[in-house]
Motif scaffolding. Sequence first.
Motif, PDB file in Angstrom:
ATOM      1  N   LEU A   1      24.183  42.107  38.961  1.00 58.39           N
ATOM      2  CA  LEU A   1      24.553  42.744  37.842  1.00 58.39           C
ATOM      3  C   LEU A   1      25.725  43.591  37.818  1.00 58.39           C
ATOM      4  N   PHE A   2      26.378  43.966  39.164  1.00 56.30           N
ATOM      5  CA  PHE A   2      27.526  44.599  39.191  1.00 56.30           C
ATOM      6  C   PHE A   2      28.640  43.570  38.585  1.00 56.30           C
ATOM      7  N   GLY A   3      28.556  42.311  39.241  1.00 57.69           N
ATOM      8  CA  GLY A   3      29.399  41.323  38.938  1.00 57.69           C
ATOM      9  C   GLY A   3      29.395  40.770  37.481  1.00 57.69           C
ATOM     10  N   LEU A   4      28.127  41.055  36.845  1.00 63.03           N
ATOM     11  CA  LEU A   4      28.145  40.645  35.382  1.00 63.03           C
ATOM     12  C   LEU A   4      28.919  41.755  34.505  1.00 63.03           C
ATOM     13  N   THR A   5      28.457  43.177  34.959  1.00 62.22           N
ATOM     14  CA  THR A   5      29.131  44.212  33.964  1.00 62.22           C
ATOM     15  C   THR A   5      30.604  44.363  34.323  1.00 62.22           C
ATOM     16  N   ILE A   6      31.128  44.032  35.420  1.00 61.05           N
ATOM     17  CA  ILE A   6      32.712  44.026  35.542  1.00 61.05           C
ATOM     18  C   ILE A   6      33.188  42.947  34.539  1.00 61.05           C
ATOM     19  N   TRP A   7      32.499  41.662  34.451  1.00 56.33           N
ATOM     20  CA  TRP A   7      33.125  40.353  33.620  1.00 56.33           C
ATOM     21  C   TRP A   7      33.034  40.941  32.345  1.00 56.33           C
ATOM     22  N   ILE A   8      32.160  41.690  31.898  1.00 58.63           N
ATOM     23  CA  ILE A   8      32.052  42.054  30.452  1.00 58.63           C
ATOM     24  C   ILE A   8      32.684  43.362  30.223  1.00 58.63           C
ATOM     25  N   ARG A   9      33.325  44.011  31.178  1.00 58.40           N
ATOM     26  CA  ARG A   9      34.080  45.237  31.194  1.00 58.40           C
ATOM     27  C   ARG A   9      33.503  46.459  30.901  1.00 58.40           C
ATOM     28  N   TRP A  10      32.071  46.624  31.521  1.00 60.27           N
ATOM     29  CA  TRP A  10      31.594  47.747  31.160  1.00 60.27           C
ATOM     30  C   TRP A  10      31.712  48.585  32.825  1.00 60.27           C
ATOM     31  N   TYR A  11      32.873  49.052  32.834  1.00 59.81           N
ATOM     32  CA  TYR A  11      33.051  49.449  34.140  1.00 59.81           C
ATOM     33  C   TYR A  11      32.337  50.877  34.544  1.00 59.81           C
TER      34      TYR A  11
END
Length: 291
Positions: free
Chosen positions: A14-24
């Motif tokens: 989920l960390f990688g997913l949220t980085i990918w969609i820019r929810w920093y």
Amino acid sequence: MSPLILLSVGAAFLFGLTIWIRWYRVALIWLILSLLTGIWCYQKQFQTYATTTQALDNNLVPIRVLFWNVGDRLWSIKNMVQEVKRIDADVVAFVEAESYTQGSQDFWKKTFPEYDCQVEQGGFVLLSRLRCLSSDSGSLGRMGRYLKISLVPEGSPSFASDVPKMMTAWLVDINSDVFRSRKQALQLLADQVQENGEKPALVLGDFNTPGDSVHFEPLRKQCRNTFEAAGDGYNATWPLPLPVLDLDGIWVNSFWQVRSCENRWTWYSDHRPVVAELLLQSGQSQGSSSR
């Protein structure tokens, strides 16, 4: 609760997913959770124990023990046979071995002629270089079965007169029904070990219960898990190829010292085999619970 390793991997995903969609900001939360659960998982499920190499006391009898659930095959039977012969244990215990036990014991006797063979309905198989005196089987309530065998570790020059001449081994297979508690089965098992009295006890099994379960408390009052005492590596045994739960184990009472324990990696079964290097103590040191 979900296995710790799954929580850590899930948080990392989920960390990688949220980085990918820019929810920093959300990603930072998942990063922290991933690190915390990862540290917790490492402390809980990984052990590093250096096997001792000092000379053995003459009153200690070394015995290597192998337990393995061989029910669900991943590769051919040759892999299992090769692994067992590679380990070269004195006591070899299998559960869920129904496909080999139907009709006769011929397969085991031909494949492992140097062992005494005990086969029981329900898929129990015990191969032993120690002499088997008697055996008995029964149920653990509605959630499991056991094979109980009396063994004599004779013929070793290292025996002293005060070493117990007979031990009792329980081969246990507890059901995997997720809708039923293991409490009664593990309590009945602990009661049997207690009734065994002042004798060496060896409990091997697929408990279908994580080792940190509260239901192991009655057994913990008399025995200890060999991997917890002297394990090396990752403790989860099921399911291969990516195990997340420690369902299989070898337990011993205070007559034994645990020299080392290893959950081996193999591609024969969906369960990892458990191998323990044990030392049978003399009667003088029976009260010790050291490694």
